[in-house]
Design an enzyme around this catalytic site. Structure first.
Site, PDB file in Angstrom:
ATOM      1  N   ARG B 129     -38.964  46.099  48.268  1.00  0.00           N
ATOM      2  CA  ARG B 129     -38.977  44.472  48.323  1.00  0.00           C
ATOM      3  C   ARG B 129     -39.090  43.608  47.056  1.00  0.00           C
ATOM      4  NH1 ARG B 129     -43.514  46.799  51.547  1.00  0.00           N
ATOM      5  NH2 ARG B 129     -42.948  46.987  53.668  1.00  0.00           N
ATOM      6  N   LYS B 151     -28.292  33.590  44.013  1.00  0.00           N
ATOM      7  CA  LYS B 151     -28.067  34.053  45.265  1.00  0.00           C
ATOM      8  C   LYS B 151     -27.331  35.428  45.123  1.00  0.00           C
ATOM      9  CE  LYS B 151     -26.463  29.848  47.616  1.00  0.00           C
ATOM     10  NZ  LYS B 151     -25.321  29.042  48.341  1.00  0.00           N
ATOM     11  N   GLU B 193     -13.770  27.485  39.193  1.00  0.00           N
ATOM     12  CA  GLU B 193     -15.205  27.290  39.296  1.00  0.00           C
ATOM     13  C   GLU B 193     -15.318  26.339  38.162  1.00  0.00           C
ATOM     14  OE1 GLU B 193     -16.980  27.866  41.707  1.00  0.00           O
ATOM     15  OE2 GLU B 193     -16.360  29.646  42.896  1.00  0.00           O
ATOM     16  N   LYS B 235     -24.757  24.051  36.903  1.00  0.00           N
ATOM     17  CA  LYS B 235     -25.199  24.856  37.918  1.00  0.00           C
ATOM     18  C   LYS B 235     -26.736  25.039  37.934  1.00  0.00           C
ATOM     19  CE  LYS B 235     -24.699  28.633  40.827  1.00  0.00           C
ATOM     20  NZ  LYS B 235     -23.675  29.782  41.607  1.00  0.00           N
ATOM     21  N   GLU B 245     -31.550  26.094  48.676  1.00  0.00           N
ATOM     22  CA  GLU B 245     -30.603  25.143  49.523  1.00  0.00           C
ATOM     23  C   GLU B 245     -31.285  24.294  50.584  1.00  0.00           C
ATOM     24  OE1 GLU B 245     -27.342  27.703  50.590  1.00  0.00           O
ATOM     25  OE2 GLU B 245     -26.035  26.871  49.247  1.00  0.00           O
ATOM     26  N   ARG B 250     -27.708  21.338  46.535  1.00  0.00           N
ATOM     27  CA  ARG B 250     -27.250  22.757  46.258  1.00  0.00           C
ATOM     28  C   ARG B 250     -26.021  22.980  46.853  1.00  0.00           C
ATOM     29  NH1 ARG B 250     -29.585  28.635  44.203  1.00  0.00           N
ATOM     30  NH2 ARG B 250     -27.684  29.541  44.148  1.00  0.00           N
ATOM     31  N   ASN B 254     -20.803  24.103  46.539  1.00  0.00           N
ATOM     32  CA  ASN B 254     -19.550  24.484  47.733  1.00  0.00           C
ATOM     33  C   ASN B 254     -18.315  23.645  47.697  1.00  0.00           C
ATOM     34  OD1 ASN B 254     -20.957  27.057  48.205  1.00  0.00           O
ATOM     35  ND2 ASN B 254     -22.535  26.279  49.428  1.00  0.00           N
ATOM     36  N   HIS B 257     -15.179  25.210  49.061  1.00  0.00           N
ATOM     37  CA  HIS B 257     -15.717  26.561  49.311  1.00  0.00           C
ATOM     38  C   HIS B 257     -15.682  26.650  50.828  1.00  0.00           C
ATOM     39  CE1 HIS B 257     -16.540  27.149  45.159  1.00  0.00           C
ATOM     40  NE2 HIS B 257     -17.162  28.310  45.480  1.00  0.00           N
ATOM     41  N   HIS B 261     -13.698  29.751  51.707  1.00  0.00           N
ATOM     42  CA  HIS B 261     -14.051  30.988  52.670  1.00  0.00           C
ATOM     43  C   HIS B 261     -13.038  31.344  53.801  1.00  0.00           C
ATOM     44  CE1 HIS B 261     -18.599  30.595  50.940  1.00  0.00           C
ATOM     45  NE2 HIS B 261     -17.574  31.117  50.160  1.00  0.00           N
ATOM     46  N   HIS B 274     -10.972  35.078  44.655  1.00  0.00           N
ATOM     47  CA  HIS B 274     -12.163  33.690  45.181  1.00  0.00           C
ATOM     48  C   HIS B 274     -11.664  32.452  44.603  1.00  0.00           C
ATOM     49  CE1 HIS B 274     -15.359  31.825  46.474  1.00  0.00           C
ATOM     50  NE2 HIS B 274     -15.946  31.613  45.150  1.00  0.00           N
TER      51      HIS B 274
END
Lengths: 372, 372
Positions: B129, B151, B193, B235, B245, B250, B254, B257, B261, B274
């Site tokens: 955890r 993330k 990016e 960032k 988010e 935030r 993207n 993106h 994706h 990417h």
């Protein structure tokens, strides 16, 4: 609307626990739908993850209430038993969630015992990096223990609860009526955790238990609500002080558990119920406490009497220190190889004790192979 | 000791980003060992998870430094490529961690690109955890994007980054020297990016990029440190405003993106890098913004010029709206089925736009099949 029985105080992650009893006609003094709406907020899709054993009863009731709230429900059934807390089962759930259009606005509702709560909770914590989550525990063990406090997770081969996260639910809903159909062995197993709270931090509740194991065994609703409320209050107090197990305070909840995890792992998951292992583990811990001169022998007598009245097992014939010690060395409470245990000082008070000599641990295990 | 280049301000989860350049003799103006000690605290066991491609270089260097600090190191090598962000690879890591005696005092050190950082980060977040975690990104893309912001996650078949958690590192260590051996295609991919930050919230940086893509392509250390610092600052600002988010802020990260994706998923993970997909996605987003009358056509011209100077692809011949739209409908930014996009208003400013008509999305995709 009514007030929740308990509020778990965790700042912005605070949430209510409702402890109530459905009537014979199916009505409930507290309304599930409005409690859900109040805690969860807007919701148009729920992922209902439930134990196969209660598919036609509680899970079905919850599904009907959610459908009545115009919530689309994706139903995921999980086989009963600890073996469902696996990577494979988790992966199946993740893929089903993806396939059914689960998104960040979806809510996971776990209906079942600790296995389903832990598994569904980790699925909620991890899918799209975190979904809202509601716990509807249906066993005594999950009502008083796993549904409260935000621990979620699965097992690895050779390590129980090795993977997971701290993820708090939006609410916990406990209907003691669901216990009326719980098999005796499961009910008795749950009593181990109830009694544990008395030993670790609520001496007054321990005294009450001395007089009331009978009414609890008969599943008297008033006695059940009292015992569950006191247990959840106890757990909520400890969790509020140490949500992520950083100060050491939360570790007191693991009284008996270092032994219990080793019993479960060496017996093979599912052979011995968790509460049964905890009861035996509590006996081992009490013996170790006496051997360490932390508590008087009378503590073991008192604890034995209450566990026995609840019909819990107190010994494990196959207890083998050679098998159990290596498992205990991998326990999450281990700090770099040193064995640490929660040991009793007196009824209502325990401490985390480091540097326990291995020979005393072995003696405590061996002493619990039979009643002396 | 020296001050970190950037401090990511997240309250008790704040952490430093060091951006430095090793000298030809292997020395570094900032000392890794003392930065590690300062941010991580006491540590006697590290799980070093690294990309196979840099096993003999950066991973080896980091391992030697850790060993020199009397830290026991468990080495876990991950095959290069997006396919390693899988449940199977994660399960292998979990089991290796368990087998090597990883406990809550252990620290996970990720050395590699975004794949390793995301995967190792989720392993750190979930094992017992939550373990402490250090990022040593070795690609431009991971330096300016995935290593900052917390993330972590893996892919499911049919869903990128569908599973994971928000888990902040203790520190991020960026040595621009590692970029000197990065293949051109990967370096160029990372530039997408970098340029993105200029478009979404730093117009001054966008102007600087117009004049400096040449020095960056030559991997000039001063230019690299400047570009990486500006990107990470950008960032860090956005993440500090909206860590999980929840406010929508935030989501501006993207930009491009949602399209990217869908490009990656329909092309098959790993076919298209990417950053390449992001560059094409940014072009689609700019065209969509113009079609929605949110920004002037000159924005597309300016963006095209900088992306082109960085040698990034601007079109994708196989772009198929029929395949891409269903993938976009499953995107995590979708709110109950409605398509939402980050669209530009002007260089340095973008907005989250809901309810975008599907026919305009289709038009934007089709327009990027070839240069007009």
């Amino acid at each position: 609307m009514a007030s929740p029985s308990i509020e778990v105080a965790l700042g912005e992650r605070s949430y209510p626990i409702w402890i109530t009893t459905s009537q014979a006609d199916g009505s409930n003094p507290v309304d599930f739908a409005s409690s859900f709406q109040d805690s969860v907020g807007s919701c148009s899709h729920a992922v209902l993850i439930h134990d196969a054993a209660i598919a036609d009863t509680v899970a079905n009731q919850v599904e009907r209430v959610l459908a009545g709230m115009n919530i689309r429900v994706t139903n995921i059934q999980v086989p009963s038993g600890e073996t469902s807390k696996s990577v494979a089962q988790l992966e199946t759930i993740w893929n089903t969630m993806l396939g059914s259009g689960t998104d960040r606005q979806s809510v996971v509702v776990a209906v079942g015992g600790g296995v389903v709560g832990d598994l569904a909770g980790f699925a909620a914590a991890s899918f799209t990096r975190g979904l809202r989550f509601v716990q509807v525990p249906t066993t005594l063990l999950s009502m008083v223990d796993s549904s409260v406090g935000g621990k979620t997770g699965i097992n690895l081969p050779g390590g129980k609860n090795m993977v997971g996260s701290f993820w708090q639910p939006q609410m916990v809903w406990i209907d003691t009526q669901t216990l009326s159909t719980l098999p005796d062995r499961d009910f008795i197993s749950g009593m181990a955790e109830v009694i544990k709270y008395g030993v670790i931090e609520d001496a007054e509740f321990f005294s009450w238990l001395k007089d009331n194991t009978g009414s609890l065994a008969e599943r008297n609703p008033d006695a059940l609500r009292h015992a569950i409320t006191r247990s959840c209050e106890s757990k909520a107090r400890v969790v509020a002080e140490d949500e992520r197990e950083t100060s050491g305070r939360r570790a007191i909840l693991n009284y008996g558990h270092t032994f219990a995890h080793a019993i479960e792992a060496t017996a093979g998951y599912g052979v011995c119920l968790h509460g049964e292992a905890v009861a035996i583990g509590m006996q081992m811990a009490a013996r170790l406490g006496i051997d360490m001169e932390l508590c008087p022998p009378s503590l073991l007598e008192e604890q034995t009497a209450v566990l026995e009245a609840a019909k819990l097992p107190l010994v494990w014939k196959e207890a083998d220190p050679d098998q159990m010690l290596p498992v205990m060395a991998r326990d999450k409470k281990v700090a770099h190889g040193k064995l640490r245990f929660i040991l009793p000082n007196r009824i209502g008070d325990v401490s985390l004790v480091g540097d326990v000599p291995a020979e005393k641990v072995i003696r405590a295990i061996e002493a619990c192979r039979s009643m002396n």
